[in-house]
Design a protein around this motif. Structure first.
Motif, short mmCIF file in Angstrom:
data_model
loop_
_atom_site.label_atom_id
_atom_site.label_comp_id
_atom_site.label_asym_id
_atom_site.label_seq_id
_atom_site.Cartn_x
_atom_site.Cartn_y
_atom_site.Cartn_z
N VAL A 2 -39.18 20.38 60.03
CA VAL A 2 -39.04 21.50 59.10
C VAL A 2 -40.06 21.36 57.98
N HIS A 24 -41.06 29.06 55.77
CA HIS A 24 -40.48 27.92 56.47
C HIS A 24 -40.93 27.93 57.93
N VAL A 27 -37.75 25.35 61.67
CA VAL A 27 -36.34 25.32 61.31
C VAL A 27 -35.45 25.09 62.52
N SER A 31 -31.04 23.37 59.35
CA SER A 31 -31.79 23.99 58.25
C SER A 31 -31.50 25.48 58.21
#
Length: 124
Positions: A2, A24, A27, A31
């Motif tokens: 991540v 992001h 993931v 997460s």
């Protein structure tokens, strides 16, 4: 793995607005929740808001709700924090974090993954 990258910080005058972005990648199941925190030197990291990437449900720290809005663009893999009516007390380093679940008590210990932060400075 991540990875979280914040952007959008800067300097603004009191009463102004800023939008922070947290992009992001990588993931996973642990997460699912993305949160914003802020920290002033010498003080503990303070939770601002979080959002469940799947349901879109979110929580705010009481003192933040009304001026700050968390949202996401799942297609872009980005979580936003729209901040308005900023005051000098909002000056801090703002961090994006990811963890397995969202709780109304936004506590740094619940988040495993962290970005490097983006500085927000509000002048009077």
């Amino acid at each position: 793995q991540v990875q979280l990258v914040e952007s959008g910080g800067g300097s603004v005058q009191a009463g102004g607005s800023l939008r922070l972005s947290c992009t992001h990648s990588g993931v996973t199941y642990d997460s699912r929740c993305v949160a914003w925190f802020r920290q002033v030197p010498g003080k503990e990291r303070e939770g601002v808001a979080n959002i469940d990437r799947v349901s879109g449900f979110n929580f705010y720290t009481d003192s933040m709700e009304g001026r700050f809005t968390i949202s996401q663009d799942d297609a872009k893999g980005t979580v936003y924090l729209q901040m308005s009516r900023l005051t000098p007390e909002d000056t801090a380093m703002y961090y994006c974090a990811a963890g397995p679940y969202c709780d109304r008590h936004i506590t740094s210990a619940d988040y495993r993954y962290w970005g490097q932060g983006t500085q927000v400075t509000v002048s009077s």
